[in-house]
Each structure stands twice: as structure tokens, then as C-alpha cells.
Design a protein around this motif. Structure first.
Motif, PDB file in Angstrom:
ATOM      1  N   GLN A  99       0.827  -1.199   0.000  1.00 11.74           N
ATOM      2  CA  GLN A  99       0.000   0.000   0.000  1.00 11.74           C
ATOM      3  C   GLN A  99       0.865   1.254   0.000  1.00 11.74           C
ATOM      4  O   GLN A  99       0.588   2.213  -0.731  1.00 11.74           O
ATOM      5  CB  GLN A  99      -0.931  -0.015   1.215  1.00 11.74           C
ATOM      6  CG  GLN A  99      -2.004  -1.095   1.142  1.00 11.74           C
ATOM      7  CD  GLN A  99      -2.733  -1.296   2.466  1.00 11.74           C
ATOM      8  OE1 GLN A  99      -2.228  -0.934   3.529  1.00 11.74           O
ATOM      9  NE2 GLN A  99      -3.919  -1.886   2.406  1.00 11.74           N
ATOM     10  N   LEU A 100       1.897   1.255   0.811  1.00  8.17           N
ATOM     11  CA  LEU A 100       2.811   2.390   0.838  1.00  8.17           C
ATOM     12  C   LEU A 100       3.491   2.566  -0.516  1.00  8.17           C
ATOM     13  O   LEU A 100       3.604   3.689  -1.035  1.00  8.17           O
ATOM     14  CB  LEU A 100       3.858   2.176   1.939  1.00  8.17           C
ATOM     15  CG  LEU A 100       4.943   3.238   2.080  1.00  8.17           C
ATOM     16  CD1 LEU A 100       4.363   4.626   2.261  1.00  8.17           C
ATOM     17  CD2 LEU A 100       5.868   2.883   3.257  1.00  8.17           C
ATOM     18  N   ALA A 116       1.135   4.171  -2.981  1.00 10.15           N
ATOM     19  CA  ALA A 116       0.909   5.594  -2.724  1.00 10.15           C
ATOM     20  C   ALA A 116       2.065   6.440  -3.244  1.00 10.15           C
ATOM     21  O   ALA A 116       1.850   7.523  -3.815  1.00 10.15           O
ATOM     22  CB  ALA A 116       0.704   5.825  -1.226  1.00 10.15           C
ATOM     23  N   LEU A 170      -3.751   7.812   1.441  1.00 10.24           N
ATOM     24  CA  LEU A 170      -3.783   6.447   1.965  1.00 10.24           C
ATOM     25  C   LEU A 170      -5.153   6.122   2.564  1.00 10.24           C
ATOM     26  O   LEU A 170      -5.671   5.016   2.387  1.00 10.24           O
ATOM     27  CB  LEU A 170      -2.702   6.267   3.029  1.00 10.24           C
ATOM     28  CG  LEU A 170      -1.259   6.139   2.526  1.00 10.24           C
ATOM     29  CD1 LEU A 170      -0.274   6.327   3.668  1.00 10.24           C
ATOM     30  CD2 LEU A 170      -1.035   4.789   1.854  1.00 10.24           C
ATOM     31  N   TYR A 201      -7.251   3.016   1.215  1.00 10.81           N
ATOM     32  CA  TYR A 201      -7.155   1.786   1.997  1.00 10.81           C
ATOM     33  C   TYR A 201      -7.845   1.849   3.358  1.00 10.81           C
ATOM     34  O   TYR A 201      -7.850   0.843   4.083  1.00 10.81           O
ATOM     35  CB  TYR A 201      -5.677   1.421   2.194  1.00 10.81           C
ATOM     36  CG  TYR A 201      -4.909   1.331   0.899  1.00 10.81           C
ATOM     37  CD1 TYR A 201      -5.286   0.423  -0.095  1.00 10.81           C
ATOM     38  CD2 TYR A 201      -3.838   2.177   0.628  1.00 10.81           C
ATOM     39  CE1 TYR A 201      -4.595   0.344  -1.300  1.00 10.81           C
ATOM     40  CE2 TYR A 201      -3.131   2.106  -0.564  1.00 10.81           C
ATOM     41  CZ  TYR A 201      -3.517   1.196  -1.534  1.00 10.81           C
ATOM     42  OH  TYR A 201      -2.849   1.131  -2.722  1.00 10.81           O
ATOM     43  N   ALA A 253      -4.128   3.579   6.867  1.00 11.33           N
ATOM     44  CA  ALA A 253      -3.396   4.842   6.778  1.00 11.33           C
ATOM     45  C   ALA A 253      -2.707   5.173   8.089  1.00 11.33           C
ATOM     46  O   ALA A 253      -1.540   5.602   8.122  1.00 11.33           O
ATOM     47  CB  ALA A 253      -4.338   5.964   6.369  1.00 11.33           C
TER      48      ALA A 253
END
Length: 325
Positions: free
Chosen positions: A279-280, A283, A308, A312, A317
Motif C-alpha cells: 500500500q505504501l 501511494a 492512503l 485503503y 493509513a
């Protein structure tokens, strides 16, 4: 966690073509290919896979060590100062006395297809860098071996295996010319293997390995899929799919994969799980695709947290941003 990023550092010449490359290709005449594309602009930017990944890590508060070979122009034209100010340790960079820093020319059409040519220049001296000596001076926790001079990629990978250093295999653009034996040597025993979906298929085709055999050769396999997000297969074979950031206004795809890698590695260094790392990475990649150039973005904390959250959820986040400096 001390991260060392080995690979190319280059000047990027970015051009755009107001059309589609595919419209100028005749499938049954490709063996006689002779085409010319009139581009409408030229942007000269800092780039190279290792430079881009290291910059992303610096933007996320890490201090990676750059392991690369460059020309004197790297210092003279301010690229070294730029990376140093971004938080990258450039003290181990090899400076060639007579070769120019690598040059990458990237032409992108309106469908975001790209034609890339690469002049290696000083990169051809990357094989002179001794990763084992660097590790002895300051222990490396994870070494990324990215696109670079082929001899250097092999040397770094073999050194990592010999001294028991965890490494990330990221052969990327070098897969196009490498044969199956070389690819196997570059990825065997890697703690992580990064490819996009096309490159993942290329690895299987050239090595003759099945998807299961590729997975058995590495620890965690990470496959980026552009707007379709990323697939992570952990060391136990469990598959995790993470969506890309929605609603991104794409400007230039150059360097997006490098930014993802920087984000993912920053997550690992912060102790995040694989889902949060992906996810990071997504982003950071979204921030790059919205700009022209591979290192022209900024990660303002409130806006980054909001992005974030939208993609998500609040919990994800909060977990990610709490782990970052």
C-alpha cells in the motif's frame, strides 16, 4: 535497517510523441523496421533505477546507501548534492575519471507506451564496486540489486550469497537481453523478487521455469500490475492482491515502478507487514505518475495520509503513517 541500493544512475531525457507507436508498426514487417517519431518536447531530468529508488527512500525518511558507478558530471551538475539533500548516502558511489554518467532516452506515446534507449557510460565500471567490503565497513541489512552493468549485477548477487546477505532481485529492464541462465543466477536465493507482470512472464519464458519454480527460488515475489495494483506472494505461497491508488491523473509513467520499490522497502524497514508495504509503495508510485520526471515529487504528510485513507481506509493509513519518520 540499513538498505543499500545497487543499480543505475542516469540522466533521463524524456520526450512525448503525440500519437501511438502501434499505429506506425506493420506486424509482418518488423524485421525491416525503420520508423521515426517527431516528438513535441524534451525534459532532461535526474534518473536511473537506483537513483530513483534511493530518492523515494530518502523522501520517506530512510537513509539508504547508493551503490552505483557515475561520471564526474554526477558531482559537477549537482545530482550528488540533490540526492544527499534528499537523505541518500552517496559516499560509496564510484566516480569514473573519464566516462559520462549513463544516459536514458525515453519516448512516451499518448497510450503511455514507451520506447527506451540506454547508454551505459560510467555504469560499465560498476563491477569495480565491492559490496562485501561495503558490508564489512557498515553492515547492510538488505541489498537491492537493480538494473546495472551485467557483470556488476552478477558480482553483487554472488557476494550477497557468499556472505549471507539478504538481497532483493530487481533485474527489470535487463531481462530483455539476458538469457535464462543469467536470469536464474540473478534471482536464485533472493529474499524478494520484484517484476512487473510482463517481466514475470519473461522470467518464466527465458528460464523455462514454471511460476511455481520461480516462486520456489525466491522468498517473497512482488509483481506490479500498473493500474491493476500489485500482487504479493509470501514465502509460504499465500497470495495477496493490493489495489492501486484510484483517481490518479496520469502525467508520465516513467519511474513509477522504482517509486513503488522505494515505498515497499521503506515499509519493510519500518517493520510493516507485506500488505502495508504494498500500500505504501502504491501511494508513492501515484505521486510519481502525477509528475513529469522521476524525482520531482514531494510527499507532504497530511496529503499523503489523506491519500492512503481514501484508498485503503483509516486503520491502514494510521498504521502506515505512524511507522514513518
Amino acid at each position: 535497517m540499513h538498505l543499500a541500493i545497487a543499480g543505475s544512475v542516469a540522466a533521463d531525457h524524456l520526450q512525448t510523441f503525440a500519437g501511438r507507436f502501434a499505429d506506425s508498426l506493420v506486424p509482418d514487417q518488423l524485421d525491416k523496421l525503420s520508423v521515426s517519431f517527431l516528438v513535441k518536447d524534451l525534459d532532461v531530468r535526474r534518473g536511473g533505477c537506483a537513483g530513483n529508488i534511493a530518492f523515494a527512500l530518502g523522501a520517506l525518511g530512510r537513509r539508504p546507501t547508493l551503490v552505483a558507478a557515475v561520471g564526474r558530471d554526477f558531482v559537477e551538475q549537482g545530482y550528488q548534492d540533490w540526492l544527499t539533500e534528499a537523505g541518500v548516502d552517496c559516499s560509496r558511489v564510484h566516480v569514473s575519471p573519464d566516462k559520462h554518467t549513463a544516459l536514458c532516452t525515453i519516448t512516451t506515446d499518448e497510450a503511455h507506451a514507451q520506447i527506451v534507449t540506454f547508454y551505459p557510460g560510467a555504469m560499465s565500471e560498476a563491477g569495480q564496486i565491492d559490496v562485501e567490503a561495503l558490508h564489512a565497513e557498515r553492515p547492510i541489512d538488505l541489498l537491492l540489486v537493480g538494473p546495472d552493468d551485467p557483470d556488476a549485477m552478477l558480482r553483487h548477487t554472488r557476494a550477497a550469497r557468499r556472505i549471507g546477505l539478504s538481497f532483493v532481485a530487481d533485474p527489470s529492464q535487463q531481462l530483455a537481453w539476458a538469457d535464462g541462465d543469467l536470469i536464474g543466477q540473478l534471482i536464485e536465493g533472493a529474499a524478494y523478487l520484484f517484476t512487473n507482470d510482463y517481466e514475470a512472464a519473461l522470467v518464466e519464458q527465458k528460464t523455462g521455469w514454471s511460476a511455481d519454480q520461480v516462486k520456489a527460488a525466491v522468498g517473497v515475489q512482488v509483481v506490479t500490475r500498473g493500474a491493476d495494483g500489485v500482487t504479493v506472494i509470501d514465502s509460504g505461497g499465500a497470495r495477496l492482491d493490493v489495489a492501486a491508488i484510484p483517481g490518479v491523473e496520469a502525467v508520465d509513467p516513467t519511474g513509477v515502478g522504482d517509486a513503488f520499490r522505494g515505498g515497499f522497502l521503506a515499509g519493510l524497514a519500518a517493520g510493516l507487514d507485506l500488505e502495508a508495504c504494498a500500500q505504501l509503495g502504491c501511494a508513492v508510485a501515484a505521486s510519481v505518475v502525477e509528475t513529469t520526471g522521476t524525482q520531482e515529487y514531494t510527499l507532504e504528510s497530511a496529503a499523503f495520509h489523506a491519500r492512503l485513507t481514501r484508498a485503503y481506509g483509516d486503520a491502514a493509513a494510521a498504521r502506515i503513517t505512524a511507522a514513518l519518520p
